[in-house]
Design an enzyme around this catalytic site. Sequence first.
Site, PDB file in Angstrom:
ATOM      1  CB  SER A 722      31.945  44.233  13.350  1.00 14.60           C
ATOM      2  OG  SER A 722      32.479  44.805  12.195  1.00 14.60           O
ATOM      3  CG  ASN A 725      27.554  47.757  18.329  1.00 15.43           C
ATOM      4  OD1 ASN A 725      27.404  48.539  19.257  1.00 15.43           O
ATOM      5  ND2 ASN A 725      27.045  47.977  17.130  1.00 15.43           N
ATOM      6  CE1 TYR A 726      28.167  41.225  18.527  1.00 16.41           C
ATOM      7  CE2 TYR A 726      27.777  42.752  16.736  1.00 16.41           C
ATOM      8  CZ  TYR A 726      27.305  41.842  17.652  1.00 16.41           C
ATOM      9  OH  TYR A 726      25.973  41.558  17.709  1.00 16.41           O
ATOM     10  CG  LEU A 727      35.602  44.280  15.852  1.00 25.16           C
ATOM     11  CD1 LEU A 727      36.135  44.930  14.596  1.00 25.16           C
ATOM     12  CD2 LEU A 727      35.973  42.801  15.896  1.00 25.16           C
TER      13      LEU A 727
END
Length: 768
Positions: A722, A725-727
């Site tokens: 995360s 790639n996501y935060l």
Amino acid sequence: MSGDHSHSENQVDGGSRFNDSHKHKDKYKEKEHKHKDHKKDKEREKSKHGNSDYKDSSDKKHRDKEKEKMKHKDGSTDKYKDKHKEKRKEEKVNYHANNSWQNAQMKSLDGKVKKEKENGFASPPHVKSEPEDDFYHSPRHEKSLKRERDDDNDSEFKPKKIKTENDKKAKKRKPEEDVKSKKTKNKKGEVTDGKKKAKKEPEEKWKWWEEERYTDGSKWKFLEHKGPVFAPPYEPIPSNVKFFYDGKHMKLSPGAEEVATFFAKMLDHEYTTKDIFRKNFFKDWKKEMTAEERAKITDLKKCDFTEMSEYFKAQSEARKAMTKDEKLKIKAENERLLQEYGFCIMDNHRERIANFRIEPPGLFRGRGDHPKMGMLKRRIRPQDIIINCSKDSKHPEPPPGTKWKEVRHDNKVTWLVSWTENIQGSIKYIMLNPSSRIKGEKDWQKYETARRLKKCVDRIRTQYREDWKSKEMRIRQRAVALYFIDKLALRAGNEKEEGETADTVGCCSLRVEHIKLYPENEGLEYVVEFDFLGKDSIRYYNKVPVEKRVFKNLQLFMENKEPDDDLFDRLNTSVLNKHLQELMDGLTAKVFRTYNASITLQQQLKVLTSADENIPAKILSYNRANRAVAILCNHQRAPPKTFEKSMQNLQAKIDAKRDQLSDAKRELKSSKADAKVRRDEKSKKAVETKKKAVQRIEEQLMKLEVQATDREENKQIALGTSKLNYLDPRISVAWCKKWGIPVEKIYNKTQREKFAWAIDMADDDFEF
DNA sequence: CTATGCACTTAGGAAGAGTACT
DNA sequence: AGTACTCTTCCTAAGTGCATAG
């Protein structure tokens, strides 16, 4: 709107999800998905009970019946409307408003700005000044250099920032860079080479994010690289390392032997005990055997690879036991390879390549229950390779006596090298490192899209809630699926080819067998239990209460279906994404994951960080916020093999520290008493010293305890995915700046390189 | 519309490097 | 110095999503 969208409550404590769940690949198998002809299932379902969809039904009577049915199932639509009168927040959201990304793009239309920017981009001195015949020579044709400055005279228009940068660069190089280039020079020794390398040091901190982006769909104007590094050729094992068949020594032909070594190397892995793996391996192995070998070796069980296996183990031991010198030598050689092949020139900048080595041959290791596990991944040769670079670059040379499959010049793509892999027939690529401009821009853009979603997510949520009541089955399914994607951060769930891959699903491909409905469960109403294997065959297990309307819809979707039928039989990812595209430009299913992950982090950081805590405690808070996201996204890991032990060690340390602390306290007490009696300077000082000691130890103890908590909570949760790639990194950077925490505590070197743009541009008040 | 190809992001585990401890 | 453990990097599989062909 969306009453239940605080992920923090139903996800953060969702730790229960993990308790029983990790990697149930095998246990899971017992369920034995029949799930045979999946593609046909969808068809079948449609004709079976899919007539509610106006579009594809010609049978009106049937349609009406279906409508009726839905009303009954659902309670009348009208009644529901009255009861709930869902307030519809009208779309006050400003979709176009200040989006920095868009603004930047708009600016690019303005000639002047553009010119300035392109100037700023002006080729860095050291790359430019290289001799023509250098490998990393600069591009020669002006026409290919749109992004570059047009003309030397323009240099006065350079934006200040960049000018300073260049100046700095000229004065001072990063020490590590120098070390590197020296090393390479020493290694090779040749004067020309040395000269070359010395000039070649990477640009420092090129701020690509301050420059224009391409708007015409091209990804670069100039691209030059050295091509891939091939896997080392097979080295036959010494003749004293024997292979036995049926107890008898057998000398294998080189081809067969190589494949045998692949298996031997994996002997300790549980893969080699799996039937499918063994079957696939044996089949492919036979293809590499000579006719005689094939005739003789007919049963894998009779093959004895242990000597080979021992040999490789010994080799790896020997590698570990090498002297420092030998290790250094290898390191230097790797560094040389990296310097030579690990970088490319893209539009005047030397950029790091992510994977410049071609994947070596071996046995395919699929994840989960993969039908192709154990198959032979063949060796990639130059004639399998497609090279992509600019016409006017120095093209990479294939190894002597070989040819590339093709050399092309496609600047609409980002890859440098590609080849087709033989297991799935898919294409593999060599691309740039995440720190590169081309990856960074895309990453930034991803978060900007997610931030645009933030602005209209309320409207979208209102809409899909409305759509739960739709007369059309496909719209209801779409709305429920979207709800799951939004609320639970499920992946889109593309359909996959049957029998080619492990049986895993995402939202749109969920099957009836993957959910269970409980009108009531543990005191909660309308509970849905999810249990399925997602990407990488990681199990997703979650029990969530949902709105009554969702629950009723699910009951409807499941009616008259077999367990292996699709839950959303009138939906797939492309239908869903088409719909999302209409709701917001650039919106797709995966944007919800990014959005929900980032917004959760931001929100959790707000909740968890307390101003008066010290840095380790704040970092624990950060990790906890990060963990909330990882749980939401179901990022699991196998608990480290040494977890229990390392936990014990840590506990022992804590205990020791506790003892130390009580000792120190005791000493402090006695020195105080002493000071009271003696009342002299010396004893007062002693008291101070003891006090400080106690404080120091307390701090250390606290740090250890925090560490223990953090580790325990992290047992089977992977934070990396995360974070990477996501935060939105700007959230983390802003948090660090706000609380005076060094970014190094949050991001390691690689991560800082990847997120350089965010570190440079985010202020402490950044809001996602 | 479906199927397929292609490009690119996201993913967990293995291997390797670094560090702390004995 | 050797060992144990941890953190980082590498590796490559497995997704998403778009374009295009049938």
